[in-house]
Each structure stands twice: as structure tokens, then as C-alpha cells.
Scaffold this motif. Structure first.
Motif, PDB file in Angstrom:
ATOM      1  N   LEU A  33     -17.146 -22.675   4.795  1.00 46.98           N
ATOM      2  CA  LEU A  33     -16.628 -23.278   3.283  1.00 46.98           C
ATOM      3  C   LEU A  33     -16.287 -24.650   3.085  1.00 46.98           C
ATOM      4  CD1 LEU A  33     -15.234 -22.281   0.648  1.00 46.98           C
ATOM      5  CD2 LEU A  33     -13.008 -22.263   1.931  1.00 46.98           C
ATOM      6  N   HIS A  34     -15.739 -25.206   3.803  1.00 46.49           N
ATOM      7  CA  HIS A  34     -15.288 -26.570   3.875  1.00 46.49           C
ATOM      8  C   HIS A  34     -16.549 -27.486   4.258  1.00 46.49           C
ATOM      9  CE1 HIS A  34     -14.283 -25.997   8.074  1.00 46.49           C
ATOM     10  NE2 HIS A  34     -13.958 -24.989   7.855  1.00 46.49           N
ATOM     11  N   PRO A  35     -16.372 -28.831   3.732  1.00 51.51           N
ATOM     12  CA  PRO A  35     -17.359 -29.781   4.158  1.00 51.51           C
ATOM     13  C   PRO A  35     -17.059 -30.224   5.766  1.00 51.51           C
ATOM     14  CG  PRO A  35     -15.761 -30.912   3.062  1.00 51.51           C
ATOM     15  CD  PRO A  35     -15.236 -29.501   3.022  1.00 51.51           C
ATOM     16  N   PRO A  36     -18.125 -30.630   6.375  1.00 55.47           N
ATOM     17  CA  PRO A  36     -18.070 -31.091   7.659  1.00 55.47           C
ATOM     18  C   PRO A  36     -16.980 -32.212   7.924  1.00 55.47           C
ATOM     19  CG  PRO A  36     -20.375 -30.861   7.135  1.00 55.47           C
ATOM     20  CD  PRO A  36     -19.502 -30.923   6.102  1.00 55.47           C
ATOM     21  N   GLN A  37     -16.417 -32.494   9.218  1.00 60.17           N
ATOM     22  CA  GLN A  37     -15.398 -33.774   9.281  1.00 60.17           C
ATOM     23  C   GLN A  37     -16.103 -34.659   8.779  1.00 60.17           C
ATOM     24  OE1 GLN A  37     -13.624 -33.935  13.069  1.00 60.17           O
ATOM     25  NE2 GLN A  37     -11.902 -35.434  12.247  1.00 60.17           N
ATOM     26  N   HIS A  38     -15.510 -35.849   7.817  1.00 58.05           N
ATOM     27  CA  HIS A  38     -16.061 -37.093   7.672  1.00 58.05           C
ATOM     28  C   HIS A  38     -17.214 -36.907   6.766  1.00 58.05           C
ATOM     29  CE1 HIS A  38     -13.014 -38.877  10.183  1.00 58.05           C
ATOM     30  NE2 HIS A  38     -13.661 -38.261  11.186  1.00 58.05           N
ATOM     31  N   GLY A  39     -17.578 -35.827   6.185  1.00 59.12           N
ATOM     32  CA  GLY A  39     -18.801 -35.414   5.553  1.00 59.12           C
ATOM     33  C   GLY A  39     -18.576 -34.596   4.281  1.00 59.12           C
ATOM     34  N   SER A  40     -19.689 -34.110   3.539  1.00 59.99           N
ATOM     35  CA  SER A  40     -19.772 -33.602   2.383  1.00 59.99           C
ATOM     36  C   SER A  40     -20.445 -32.330   2.546  1.00 59.99           C
ATOM     37  CB  SER A  40     -20.042 -34.694   1.203  1.00 59.99           C
ATOM     38  OG  SER A  40     -21.446 -34.859   1.426  1.00 59.99           O
ATOM     39  N   VAL A  41     -20.626 -31.632   1.370  1.00 62.56           N
ATOM     40  CA  VAL A  41     -21.449 -30.522   1.089  1.00 62.56           C
ATOM     41  C   VAL A  41     -21.708 -30.288  -0.349  1.00 62.56           C
ATOM     42  CG1 VAL A  41     -19.804 -28.696   0.911  1.00 62.56           C
ATOM     43  CG2 VAL A  41     -21.906 -27.952   1.275  1.00 62.56           C
ATOM     44  N   PHE A  42     -22.983 -30.304  -0.877  1.00 66.86           N
ATOM     45  CA  PHE A  42     -23.338 -30.170  -2.086  1.00 66.86           C
ATOM     46  C   PHE A  42     -23.926 -28.495  -2.286  1.00 66.86           C
ATOM     47  CE2 PHE A  42     -27.183 -31.155  -5.247  1.00 66.86           C
ATOM     48  CZ  PHE A  42     -26.381 -30.462  -6.471  1.00 66.86           C
ATOM     49  N   ARG A  43     -23.108 -27.938  -3.245  1.00 64.31           N
ATOM     50  CA  ARG A  43     -23.245 -26.312  -3.243  1.00 64.31           C
ATOM     51  C   ARG A  43     -23.211 -25.866  -4.651  1.00 64.31           C
ATOM     52  NH1 ARG A  43     -18.467 -24.851  -0.019  1.00 64.31           N
ATOM     53  NH2 ARG A  43     -20.072 -24.732   1.580  1.00 64.31           N
TER      54      ARG A  43
ATOM     55  N   SER B   4     -10.069 -31.286   1.199  1.00 65.30           N
ATOM     56  CA  SER B   4     -11.159 -31.815   0.465  1.00 65.30           C
ATOM     57  C   SER B   4     -10.865 -32.353  -0.889  1.00 65.30           C
ATOM     58  CB  SER B   4     -12.392 -30.999   0.354  1.00 65.30           C
ATOM     59  OG  SER B   4     -12.256 -29.906  -0.186  1.00 65.30           O
ATOM     60  N   VAL B   5     -11.586 -33.285  -1.369  1.00 68.88           N
ATOM     61  CA  VAL B   5     -11.718 -33.479  -2.797  1.00 68.88           C
ATOM     62  C   VAL B   5     -13.100 -33.017  -3.206  1.00 68.88           C
ATOM     63  CG1 VAL B   5     -11.940 -35.413  -4.395  1.00 68.88           C
ATOM     64  CG2 VAL B   5     -10.436 -35.672  -2.407  1.00 68.88           C
ATOM     65  N   ASP B   6     -12.842 -32.068  -4.303  1.00 67.70           N
ATOM     66  CA  ASP B   6     -14.045 -31.343  -4.650  1.00 67.70           C
ATOM     67  C   ASP B   6     -14.360 -31.560  -6.147  1.00 67.70           C
ATOM     68  OD1 ASP B   6     -13.469 -29.961  -2.378  1.00 67.70           O
ATOM     69  OD2 ASP B   6     -12.532 -28.361  -3.248  1.00 67.70           O
ATOM     70  N   TYR B   7     -15.639 -32.065  -6.538  1.00 68.13           N
ATOM     71  CA  TYR B   7     -16.102 -32.489  -7.879  1.00 68.13           C
ATOM     72  C   TYR B   7     -16.921 -31.293  -8.384  1.00 68.13           C
ATOM     73  CZ  TYR B   7     -15.343 -36.965  -5.954  1.00 68.13           C
ATOM     74  OH  TYR B   7     -14.608 -38.434  -5.555  1.00 68.13           O
ATOM     75  N   GLY B   8     -16.368 -30.392  -9.372  1.00 67.74           N
ATOM     76  CA  GLY B   8     -16.962 -29.376  -9.977  1.00 67.74           C
ATOM     77  C   GLY B   8     -17.450 -29.623 -11.394  1.00 67.74           C
ATOM     78  N   ILE B   9     -18.581 -29.042 -11.714  1.00 67.95           N
ATOM     79  CA  ILE B   9     -19.264 -29.214 -12.976  1.00 67.95           C
ATOM     80  C   ILE B   9     -19.732 -27.679 -13.405  1.00 67.95           C
ATOM     81  CG2 ILE B   9     -20.867 -30.058 -14.722  1.00 67.95           C
ATOM     82  CD1 ILE B   9     -21.491 -32.356 -12.501  1.00 67.95           C
ATOM     83  N   VAL B  10     -18.912 -27.173 -14.523  1.00 62.82           N
ATOM     84  CA  VAL B  10     -19.471 -25.720 -15.085  1.00 62.82           C
ATOM     85  C   VAL B  10     -20.767 -25.929 -15.740  1.00 62.82           C
ATOM     86  CG1 VAL B  10     -18.543 -23.995 -16.496  1.00 62.82           C
ATOM     87  CG2 VAL B  10     -16.874 -25.338 -15.283  1.00 62.82           C
TER      88      VAL B  10
ATOM     89  N   PHE C 120     -27.127 -26.777  -0.882  1.00 57.33           N
ATOM     90  CA  PHE C 120     -28.119 -27.696  -1.100  1.00 57.33           C
ATOM     91  C   PHE C 120     -28.137 -28.795  -0.177  1.00 57.33           C
ATOM     92  CE2 PHE C 120     -27.086 -26.336  -5.479  1.00 57.33           C
ATOM     93  CZ  PHE C 120     -27.957 -25.328  -5.435  1.00 57.33           C
ATOM     94  N   TRP C 121     -27.128 -29.352   0.342  1.00 57.10           N
ATOM     95  CA  TRP C 121     -27.239 -30.465   1.149  1.00 57.10           C
ATOM     96  C   TRP C 121     -25.898 -30.691   2.036  1.00 57.10           C
ATOM     97  CZ3 TRP C 121     -31.475 -32.796   3.024  1.00 57.10           C
ATOM     98  CH2 TRP C 121     -31.382 -33.855   3.481  1.00 57.10           C
ATOM     99  N   LEU C 122     -25.829 -31.039   3.110  1.00 59.76           N
ATOM    100  CA  LEU C 122     -24.588 -31.421   3.842  1.00 59.76           C
ATOM    101  C   LEU C 122     -24.956 -32.647   4.656  1.00 59.76           C
ATOM    102  CD1 LEU C 122     -24.570 -28.115   5.814  1.00 59.76           C
ATOM    103  CD2 LEU C 122     -22.695 -28.798   4.249  1.00 59.76           C
ATOM    104  N   THR C 123     -23.692 -33.488   4.708  1.00 60.24           N
ATOM    105  CA  THR C 123     -23.787 -34.650   5.159  1.00 60.24           C
ATOM    106  C   THR C 123     -22.505 -34.525   6.368  1.00 60.24           C
ATOM    107  OG1 THR C 123     -22.030 -35.798   3.828  1.00 60.24           O
ATOM    108  CG2 THR C 123     -24.372 -36.090   3.561  1.00 60.24           C
ATOM    109  N   ASP C 124     -22.682 -35.368   7.543  1.00 61.16           N
ATOM    110  CA  ASP C 124     -21.580 -35.282   8.612  1.00 61.16           C
ATOM    111  C   ASP C 124     -21.040 -36.536   8.774  1.00 61.16           C
ATOM    112  OD1 ASP C 124     -23.548 -36.302   9.970  1.00 61.16           O
ATOM    113  OD2 ASP C 124     -23.830 -34.612  11.301  1.00 61.16           O
ATOM    114  N   GLN C 125     -21.298 -37.663   8.067  1.00 58.30           N
ATOM    115  CA  GLN C 125     -20.384 -38.943   8.353  1.00 58.30           C
ATOM    116  C   GLN C 125     -20.577 -39.698   6.950  1.00 58.30           C
ATOM    117  OE1 GLN C 125     -23.665 -40.185  11.017  1.00 58.30           O
ATOM    118  NE2 GLN C 125     -24.393 -41.517   9.528  1.00 58.30           N
TER     119      GLN C 125
END
Length: 193
Positions: free
Chosen positions: A67-77, A124-130, A44-49
């Protein structure tokens, strides 16, 4: 059983600084692979900083699906897991997992000889919601495995794990993955690669 399509709404500002909807469309960056049957990932969204830029491009989910988020970033999926077929799973190995994960730039993330063909870890630190269904989160040792159900949340902190839908209904998990590190030499995690 069919995978879901997701509407993604992105806000922003016009030239006068007024809040607007910049994009309202179906999410289009998805990944399904024949060598990982029954699983679809939708970004849905990626950040790179960090801090994240919130007035940048309207579309960040372009390029290769990693699979993994960008360096210093995040991914919402979102990851959708259809029920596993025990006969298919019995024929698979961590080599099959490595081949599947290599398609997401993460072949080295597979745990060779792990308890499940898709046993892996990310830095990474991953937050997951079932969101619906239920799924087993498999850890290194069977006694640490946990069954997660709709409404449960998990904070995955760079550990070896695999997801196994042993039920009869699809399971959907929303994830935010944040690039992470371990305290080399002093932390509990495996030192960075």
C-alpha cells in the motif's frame, strides 16, 4: 462494470544518450481482492530514493504489492472504486479492513473502530486527481467529509481517511504517494510509529 486496463509508456536513453521509448505495454502490477470488493489498484512506477534515479531499471513494479510507498520513495498508481453495495458494507468491520489491508503489508494502517471498514492512514503525502465519477473522502468526523468529483484534486497528508463510492458509476483516482514523516512532538500529525 469492468475495470480499465492502462497502457504504460516508459522513456529512457540509448547508449548514445538519445531519448527513446524503453517500454510500451499494458501496466501489469494490479491488485484486486475478494475481501475488498469492487476496488482495483494498478501500480505504474515506484521509486526508492529521493532524488529519484531516472536512468535506472526500466521496470520498477515488481515484487509484492504494498500500500505505502517505499522508504524515501514514491509510488504512482491508479485506484478504481466501483459503487459500494450498502448491504455488503453494513456487514463489514474494521477487522475486515485490517485483513484486506494486511494483504498489502498495511494491516496496522487500519483505524480500529473507524467510521468505515477501510478507514486508514499512511505515513505519506498523497496527491490524488479524480479522473472520473465521484467519491466521498471520509474523515474522522462526518462534518469534515467531502464529495470529490472528476477534476478535483486532493492532498492527503497522513490523516485517517476512507474512500466511499456511494454513487452509481465507477470512480477512478490517480495517486502519487510520497514517503513522509511528521514532526515528532511539534507537528500536528500523529507521531511516527
Amino acid at each position: 462494470m469492468k475495470h480499465k486496463e492502462y497502457r504504460r509508456v516508459v522513456t529512457g536513453h540509448n547508449a548514445e544518450g538519445t531519448a527513446i521509448i524503453e517500454s510500451d505495454q499494458m501496466a501489469s502490477q494490479m491488485l484486486e481482492r475478494p475481501n475488498r470488493p469492487g476496488v482495483r489498484l494498478t501500480n505504474f512506477w515506484l521509486t526508492d530514493q529521493t532524488p529519484a534515479e531516472y536512468d535506472g531499471p526500466t521496470e520498477t513494479c515488481t515484487g509484492d504489492f504494498i500500500l505505502h510507498p517505499p522508504q524515501h520513495g514514491s509510488v504512482f498508481r491508479c485506484v478504481e472504486f466501483m459503487p459500494e453495495d450498502p448491504e455488503v458494507m453494513a456487514r463489514l468491520s474494521s477487522e475486515d479492513g485490517a485483513n484486506a489491508f494486511a494483504e498489502m503489508g498495511a494491516g496496522a494502517n487500519i483505524v480500529q473502530g473507524g467510521r468505515h471498514p477501510w478507514m486508514h492512514r499512511t505515513d505519506s503525502v498523497d496527491y490524488g486527481i479524480v479522473m472520473n465519477g465521484e467519491i466521498w473522502m471520509l474523515m474522522d468526523n462526518e462534518e469534515d467529509d467531502v464529495l470529490l468529483k472528476a477534476g478535483d484534486v486532493v492532498v492527503q497528508r497522513g490523516t485517517n481517511h476512507a474512500w466511499a463510492n456511494r454513487g452509481t458509476e465507477p470512480c477512478t483516482i490517480m495517486f502519487v504517494l510520497i514517503d513522509g514523516v511528521t514532526q515528532a512532538g511539534g507537528g500536528k500529525g500523529i507521531p511516527p510509529r
